[in-house]
Design an enzyme around this catalytic site. Structure first.
Site, PDB file in Angstrom:
ATOM      1  N   LYS A 169       0.851  -1.204   0.000  1.00 57.73           N
ATOM      2  CA  LYS A 169       0.000   0.000   0.000  1.00 57.73           C
ATOM      3  C   LYS A 169       0.882   1.248   0.000  1.00 57.73           C
ATOM      4  O   LYS A 169       0.678   2.168  -0.798  1.00 57.73           O
ATOM      5  CB  LYS A 169      -0.878   0.008   1.252  1.00 57.73           C
ATOM      6  CG  LYS A 169      -1.552   1.338   1.542  1.00 57.73           C
ATOM      7  CD  LYS A 169      -2.424   1.332   2.769  1.00 57.73           C
ATOM      8  CE  LYS A 169      -1.680   1.603   4.036  1.00 57.73           C
ATOM      9  NZ  LYS A 169      -1.395   3.015   4.339  1.00 57.73           N
ATOM     10  N   ASN A 170       1.870   1.288   0.894  1.00 58.15           N
ATOM     11  CA  ASN A 170       2.646   2.519   1.074  1.00 58.15           C
ATOM     12  C   ASN A 170       3.658   2.759  -0.037  1.00 58.15           C
ATOM     13  O   ASN A 170       4.188   3.852  -0.157  1.00 58.15           O
ATOM     14  CB  ASN A 170       3.312   2.532   2.449  1.00 58.15           C
ATOM     15  CG  ASN A 170       2.287   2.683   3.553  1.00 58.15           C
ATOM     16  OD1 ASN A 170       1.127   3.026   3.284  1.00 58.15           O
ATOM     17  ND2 ASN A 170       2.676   2.401   4.779  1.00 58.15           N
ATOM     18  N   CYS A 227      -4.490  12.669  12.215  1.00 59.86           N
ATOM     19  CA  CYS A 227      -5.283  11.438  12.162  1.00 59.86           C
ATOM     20  C   CYS A 227      -5.206  10.831  13.559  1.00 59.86           C
ATOM     21  O   CYS A 227      -4.610  11.387  14.466  1.00 59.86           O
ATOM     22  CB  CYS A 227      -4.725  10.492  11.105  1.00 59.86           C
ATOM     23  SG  CYS A 227      -3.212   9.720  11.621  1.00 59.86           S
ATOM     24  N   ARG A 286       0.715  14.617  12.844  1.00 59.83           N
ATOM     25  CA  ARG A 286       1.238  14.300  11.503  1.00 59.83           C
ATOM     26  C   ARG A 286       1.447  15.554  10.632  1.00 59.83           C
ATOM     27  O   ARG A 286       0.851  15.721   9.577  1.00 59.83           O
ATOM     28  CB  ARG A 286       0.337  13.294  10.820  1.00 59.83           C
ATOM     29  CG  ARG A 286      -0.002  12.145  11.715  1.00 59.83           C
ATOM     30  CD  ARG A 286       0.082  10.754  11.288  1.00 59.83           C
ATOM     31  NE  ARG A 286       0.804  10.320  10.176  1.00 59.83           N
ATOM     32  CZ  ARG A 286       0.370   9.287   9.427  1.00 59.83           C
ATOM     33  NH1 ARG A 286      -0.798   8.767   9.683  1.00 59.83           N
ATOM     34  NH2 ARG A 286       1.091   8.853   8.418  1.00 59.83           N
ATOM     35  N   ASP A 331       4.623   0.361  11.990  1.00 61.85           N
ATOM     36  CA  ASP A 331       3.368  -0.191  11.461  1.00 61.85           C
ATOM     37  C   ASP A 331       3.143  -1.637  11.871  1.00 61.85           C
ATOM     38  O   ASP A 331       2.080  -2.190  11.582  1.00 61.85           O
ATOM     39  CB  ASP A 331       3.349  -0.098   9.925  1.00 61.85           C
ATOM     40  CG  ASP A 331       3.273   1.340   9.459  1.00 61.85           C
ATOM     41  OD1 ASP A 331       3.475   1.571   8.251  1.00 61.85           O
ATOM     42  OD2 ASP A 331       3.047   2.218  10.303  1.00 61.85           O
ATOM     43  N   ARG A 390      -8.635  -0.200   4.413  1.00 59.54           N
ATOM     44  CA  ARG A 390      -7.663   0.748   3.849  1.00 59.54           C
ATOM     45  C   ARG A 390      -6.353   0.056   3.507  1.00 59.54           C
ATOM     46  O   ARG A 390      -5.644   0.468   2.608  1.00 59.54           O
ATOM     47  CB  ARG A 390      -7.386   1.875   4.858  1.00 59.54           C
ATOM     48  CG  ARG A 390      -8.569   2.732   5.171  1.00 59.54           C
ATOM     49  CD  ARG A 390      -8.162   3.949   5.945  1.00 59.54           C
ATOM     50  NE  ARG A 390      -7.089   4.670   5.250  1.00 59.54           N
ATOM     51  CZ  ARG A 390      -6.581   5.815   5.706  1.00 59.54           C
ATOM     52  NH1 ARG A 390      -6.996   6.333   6.827  1.00 59.54           N
ATOM     53  NH2 ARG A 390      -5.624   6.436   5.030  1.00 59.54           N
TER      54      ARG A 390
HETATM   55  C1  EPZ Z   1       4.544   6.775   6.245  1.00 57.42           C
HETATM   56  O1  EPZ Z   1       3.854   7.866   6.839  1.00 57.42           O
HETATM   57  C2  EPZ Z   1       3.529   5.647   6.165  1.00 57.42           C
HETATM   58  N1  EPZ Z   1       2.402   6.042   5.322  1.00 57.42           N
HETATM   59  C3  EPZ Z   1       3.028   5.294   7.566  1.00 57.42           C
HETATM   60  O2  EPZ Z   1       2.165   4.160   7.428  1.00 57.42           O
HETATM   61  C4  EPZ Z   1       4.223   4.887   8.424  1.00 57.42           C
HETATM   62  O3  EPZ Z   1       3.789   4.625   9.735  1.00 57.42           O
HETATM   63  C5  EPZ Z   1       5.258   6.024   8.434  1.00 57.42           C
HETATM   64  O4  EPZ Z   1       5.639   6.355   7.073  1.00 57.42           O
HETATM   65  C6  EPZ Z   1       6.515   5.656   9.211  1.00 57.42           C
HETATM   66  O5  EPZ Z   1       7.098   4.522   8.655  1.00 57.42           O
HETATM   67  C7  EPZ Z   1       2.558   6.020   3.973  1.00 57.42           C
HETATM   68  O6  EPZ Z   1       3.605   5.689   3.448  1.00 57.42           O
HETATM   69  C8  EPZ Z   1       1.363   6.419   3.159  1.00 57.42           C
HETATM   70  P1  EPZ Z   1       6.873  10.025   8.360  1.00 57.42           P
HETATM   71  P2  EPZ Z   1       4.551   9.337   6.859  1.00 57.42           P
HETATM   72  O7  EPZ Z   1       6.863  11.237   7.516  1.00 57.42           O
HETATM   73  O8  EPZ Z   1       5.246   9.568   5.582  1.00 57.42           O
HETATM   74  C9  EPZ Z   1       6.714  13.242  11.813  1.00 57.42           C
HETATM   75  C10 EPZ Z   1       0.224   2.892   7.751  1.00 57.42           C
HETATM   76  O9  EPZ Z   1      -0.265   2.367   8.753  1.00 57.42           O
HETATM   77  N2  EPZ Z   1       6.761  14.186  10.687  1.00 57.42           N
HETATM   78  O10 EPZ Z   1       8.064   9.117   8.328  1.00 57.42           O
HETATM   79  O11 EPZ Z   1       3.534  10.309   7.307  1.00 57.42           O
HETATM   80  C11 EPZ Z   1       5.353  12.542  11.880  1.00 57.42           C
HETATM   81  O12 EPZ Z   1       4.440  13.315  12.613  1.00 57.42           O
HETATM   82  C12 EPZ Z   1       0.783   4.304   7.822  1.00 57.42           C
HETATM   83  O13 EPZ Z   1       0.322   2.330   6.619  1.00 57.42           O
HETATM   84  C13 EPZ Z   1       6.919  15.541  10.965  1.00 57.42           C
HETATM   85  O14 EPZ Z   1       7.021  15.949  12.112  1.00 57.42           O
HETATM   86  O15 EPZ Z   1       5.619   9.112   8.019  1.00 57.42           O
HETATM   87  C14 EPZ Z   1       5.670  11.247  12.560  1.00 57.42           C
HETATM   88  O16 EPZ Z   1       5.704  11.449  13.953  1.00 57.42           O
HETATM   89  C15 EPZ Z   1       0.590   4.929   9.187  1.00 57.42           C
HETATM   90  N3  EPZ Z   1       6.942  16.428   9.928  1.00 57.42           N
HETATM   91  C16 EPZ Z   1       7.071  10.917  12.052  1.00 57.42           C
HETATM   92  O17 EPZ Z   1       7.622  12.165  11.578  1.00 57.42           O
HETATM   93  C17 EPZ Z   1       6.834  16.017   8.622  1.00 57.42           C
HETATM   94  O18 EPZ Z   1       6.878  16.867   7.710  1.00 57.42           O
HETATM   95  C18 EPZ Z   1       7.079   9.886  10.937  1.00 57.42           C
HETATM   96  O19 EPZ Z   1       6.489  10.460   9.840  1.00 57.42           O
HETATM   97  C19 EPZ Z   1       6.667  14.636   8.373  1.00 57.42           C
HETATM   98  C20 EPZ Z   1       6.641  13.741   9.409  1.00 57.42           C
END
Ligand code: EPZ
Length: 421
Positions: free
Chosen positions: A22-23, A118, A123, A308, A400
């Site tokens: 998915k991701n 969410c 996020r 995840d 999802r």
């Molecule tokens: C991706 O989310 C995945 N989603 C998430 O999977 C996964 O948990 C996550 O990466 C971590 O591996 C998709 O790929 C669609 P991050 P993403 O940017 O890109 C903070 C699932 O269950 N952050 O690595 O949003 C954020 O708040 C989902 O399939 C900032 O502060 O993850 C979080 O605490 C859930 N500022 C941490 O970093 C930003 O600009 C990780 O976020 C971006 C992120």
């Protein structure tokens, strides 16, 4: 709203096919915006998030044709006629923000709704925005939208990520492929989905080096051409189904599973006493004797233990011998499955980012509620090992990220069915 009813007890035996990630698919689909030639994805998963991304791309003027029962996505962005990603679509799925970088690179401007938070956390997308600004984009935040423009195109730059954000790496990587000059991403995310995206972009003519490491270098090119790309196997679906025989007992072969996608996770399964064997077709998982052992888990960016899979691992630890501590270091509110597991007789103490789990002999089936995608599947796993019946409500969360979960588990002997409310 549908529910899923699981009657616990029996061991599992059989094989489960692992779908495309998915991701990975959610970042590969916006890549079509980078070219006016067709991009076709094979091994795509059949999920509601993919339908949402399809709707978003179509709203921008892209054509997305789903073939072979959704396993093939034939996309064309020849006629992009709208540069605004509306809130009513973006709020449904945060990954919508991933159209921002490609639209900026292709059209020099974009208006994308901020995704909002969410269940698992605020996020923010500040790292996405800072990275694109480093490439010369001008971004204004107003009325809940990011108004972005890059008159004269984007320019290569050095981008230092304070955190190895998956989405920010993907957004800036895609934008950099069409920027003038060289871009270097420092502290880039190393997830397999990033590697898959880079391989797809390279097949479209992008010049990228270093994906899978913390430093990715991109030489901008004038245009990208079409391609056909297979979506990488879903390591989170893989880990989830590996936990099914671990928690219920028995032996299951996950077809299409790859050890390199789940190495840190497998180290924890091994420490817990679960046997994982690489086969010609994937990964075979067996739990033969007695209860699993408690192990501690800390979630980290890849190649560490994936956040995840934290909820699903907690379900296993609820039945383990001993006490385990799970530390969630990626998201600020990702223990919402704990209160639901407590309803099933689990012993869990949550303090901030730590959950201390003392295993019990048997969980007890109970009505429980899904709160987010991965929490929902952890409740189903717990139900497989529980005495009696577990009814998981609000399973739209599950749709999802997991295709045919009832069919896949019942094919291995699980007593599980979906009931419409
Ligand atoms: C991706 O989310 C995945 N989603 C998430 O999977 C996964 O948990 C996550 O990466 C971590 O591996 C998709 O790929 C669609 P991050 P993403 O940017 O890109 C903070 C699932 O269950 N952050 O690595 O949003 C954020 O708040 C989902 O399939 C900032 O502060 O993850 C979080 O605490 C859930 N500022 C941490 O970093 C930003 O600009 C990780 O976020 C971006 C992120």
């Amino acid at each position: 709203m549908d529910s899923i009813v699981v009657t616990g007890g029996g061991e599992l035996r059989g094989e489960i096919p692992i779908a495309g990630a998915k991701n990975a698919c959610l970042t590969l689909m916006p890549a079509t915006l980078l070219s006016d030639e067709p991009l076709t994805l094979t091994n795509a998963p059949r999920l509601s998030d993919i339908v949402t991304m399809t709707t978003l791309l179509a709203s921008l003027g892209a054509e997305v044709t789903s073939l072979q029962d959704g396993k093939v996505l034939a996309m064309s962005s020849h006629d992009i006629n709208n540069l605004t990603a509306d809130y009513d679509i973006v709020r449904k799925m945060r990954a919508s923000i991933l159209v921002l970088g490609p639209l900026l690179a292709r059209a020099g401007q974009a208006v994308v709704s901020l995704p909002g938070g969410c269940a698992i956390g605020a996020r923010p997308v500040d790292l996405h925005l800072k990275g694109l600004e480093a490439l010369g984009a001008r971004l204004d935040l107003r009325d809940g939208y990011v108004h972005a423009e890059a008159r004269g195109g984007l320019k290569g730059a050095v981008v230092d990520f304070p955190f190895a954000s998956v989405g920010a790496t993907e957004n800036v990587l895609m934008a950099a492929t069409l920027a003038k000059g060289t871009t270097v991403l420092n502290n880039a995310a190393r997830e397999p989905e990033i590697v898959d995206l880079a391989q797809c972009l390279r097949s479209m003519g992008a010049e990228i080096d270093g994906e899978g490491t913390s430093t990715i270098t991109i030489e901008g090119v004038d245009r990208l051409h079409g391609a056909t790309h297979p979506v990488v196997a879903d390591r989170i679906e893989l880990g989830t189904y590996m936990l099914a025989p671990a928690i219920a007992g028995g032996e299951v072969e996950c077809i299409g599973g790859r050890m390199d996608l789940v190495r840190a996770f497998c180290e924890k399964l091994d420490a817990a006493g679960i046997e994982v064997t690489e086969t010609q077709r994937g990964l075979k998982v067996a739990r033969r004797n007695g209860r699993v052992r408690a192990v501690d888990v800390v979630t980290e960016p890849f190649p560490g233990f994936p956040t995840d899979l934290q909820a699903q691992m907690m379900a296993l630890m609820c039945t383990a011998e001993g006490t385990s501590v799970l530390e969630e270091k990626i998201f600020e509110n990702r223990f919402m499955h704990a209160p639901e597991l407590l309803r099933m007789g689990a012993k869990i103490d949550v303090h901030g980012g730590h959950a201390t789990v003392t295993g019990v002999e048997r969980l007890k089936g109970a009505p429980v509620m899904a709160t987010d995608l991965r929490a929902s599947v952890s409740l189903i796993l717990a139900g497989l090992a529980a005495e009696g019946e577990t009814v998981v409500s609000r399973v739209y969360h599950l749709d999802r990220g997991y295709e045919h979960v009832v069919r896949k588990l019942s094919s291995c002997g699980a007593r599980i069915e979906r009931i419409s409310a």
